[in-house]
Design a protein around this motif. Structure first.
Motif, short mmCIF file in Angstrom:
data_model
loop_
_atom_site.label_atom_id
_atom_site.label_comp_id
_atom_site.label_asym_id
_atom_site.label_seq_id
_atom_site.Cartn_x
_atom_site.Cartn_y
_atom_site.Cartn_z
N ALA A 81 28.02 83.11 89.91
CA ALA A 81 27.68 84.51 89.16
C ALA A 81 26.42 85.20 89.88
O ALA A 81 26.51 86.32 90.04
CB ALA A 81 27.10 83.99 87.75
N ARG A 83 26.47 85.27 93.17
CA ARG A 83 26.69 85.67 94.68
C ARG A 83 27.23 87.03 94.76
O ARG A 83 27.03 87.67 95.72
CB ARG A 83 27.58 84.66 94.98
N SER A 84 27.60 87.77 93.52
CA SER A 84 28.26 89.02 93.83
C SER A 84 27.65 90.01 92.67
O SER A 84 27.28 89.45 91.39
CB SER A 84 29.66 88.88 93.49
N THR A 90 33.15 88.62 90.54
CA THR A 90 32.58 87.38 90.37
C THR A 90 33.39 86.60 89.22
O THR A 90 33.43 85.24 89.40
CB THR A 90 31.14 87.61 89.36
N SER A 93 36.42 85.15 90.95
CA SER A 93 36.24 83.95 91.93
C SER A 93 35.63 82.77 90.86
O SER A 93 36.08 81.61 91.39
CB SER A 93 35.02 84.42 92.65
N MET A 94 34.93 82.93 89.99
CA MET A 94 34.07 81.98 89.12
C MET A 94 35.33 81.15 88.34
O MET A 94 35.46 79.76 88.48
CB MET A 94 33.22 82.25 88.32
N VAL A 141 28.29 87.17 82.53
CA VAL A 141 29.01 87.91 83.40
C VAL A 141 29.86 88.75 82.73
O VAL A 141 30.17 90.13 82.94
CB VAL A 141 30.07 86.83 84.31
#
Length: 204
Positions: A81, A83-84, A90, A93-94, A141
């Motif tokens: 969460a 990283r972007s 996010t 990817s997560m 997120v």
């Protein structure tokens, strides 16, 4: 579980790691109640007394496995969460990576996620606290995406629970003979996550 590709929770002791693997294997094959300490010890190449050097009981072993698994999952999701700055990427990817882990390590994941009822009330409370923290990471997120206008969600709490339920269910149905590979599951579930929150499956 030091990453989405690790089979068992991280540990400083190789013996404890072997016991985690042996317990997950035994619980998966025989169920928690039918598994004995001797079963676990044998699979780990130890005597039954060797198990009690590290764990007070079979239930304690299950608890430690579950606690570390949830802790590492929470921390991995939190890192993803952070990283972007783009909520859609996010989330994709997560959730995709978490779904892939549940496929690649389906046996361990199944134990961590579905043997909860065999824990003592005190241990259940601790694991539930970790689950709420995992929920909070995902909800954060989703909240960010709603605030930025990227997501269309009326109830962010319900959306976070739905996203995690999708992922956890992978461990229930996945086995190596299914047609989808873990990589395909990662892509599919990443896209499903975006659809669930009303975002484009191809952000940007």
């Amino acid at each position: 579980m030091t990453s989405t590709s690790s089979a068992t929770p991280s540990s400083e002791s190789p013996t404890v790691s072997r016991l985690y693997e042996a317990a997950a294997d035994a619980f998966g094959a025989k169920g928690f109640h039918a598994t004995t300490t001797r079963d676990i010890a044998s699979r780990a190449g130890l005597s039954p007394a060797g198990v009690y050097v590290h764990f007070a009981s079979k239930e304690d072993l299950l608890f430690q496995l579950s606690r570390e698994g949830h802790t590492v999952a929470r921390d991995a999701l939190a890192r993803a969460a952070a990283r972007s700055s783009a909520p859609a990427e996010t989330l994709r990817s997560m959730i995709g990576a978490f779904a892939r882990w549940h496929a690649e390590q389906h046996q361990v994941a199944r134990i961590v996620q579905y043997e909860f009822r065999h824990l003592s009330p005190e241990h259940q409370h601790e694991v539930l606290t970790l689950r709420r923290e995992i929920d909070a990471v995902v909800r954060g997120v989703v909240d960010e995406g709603v605030a930025s206008g990227d997501f269309e969600v009326e109830d962010t709490h319900a959306a976070a629970l739905a996203l995690l339920s999708l992922v956890v269910d992978v461990a229930r149905w996945y086995h190596p003979g299914v047609q989808q590979t873990p990589e395909q599951i990662e892509q599919t579930y990443g896209a499903l996550a975006l659809r669930l929150v009303g975002a484009s499956p191809h952000p940007g």
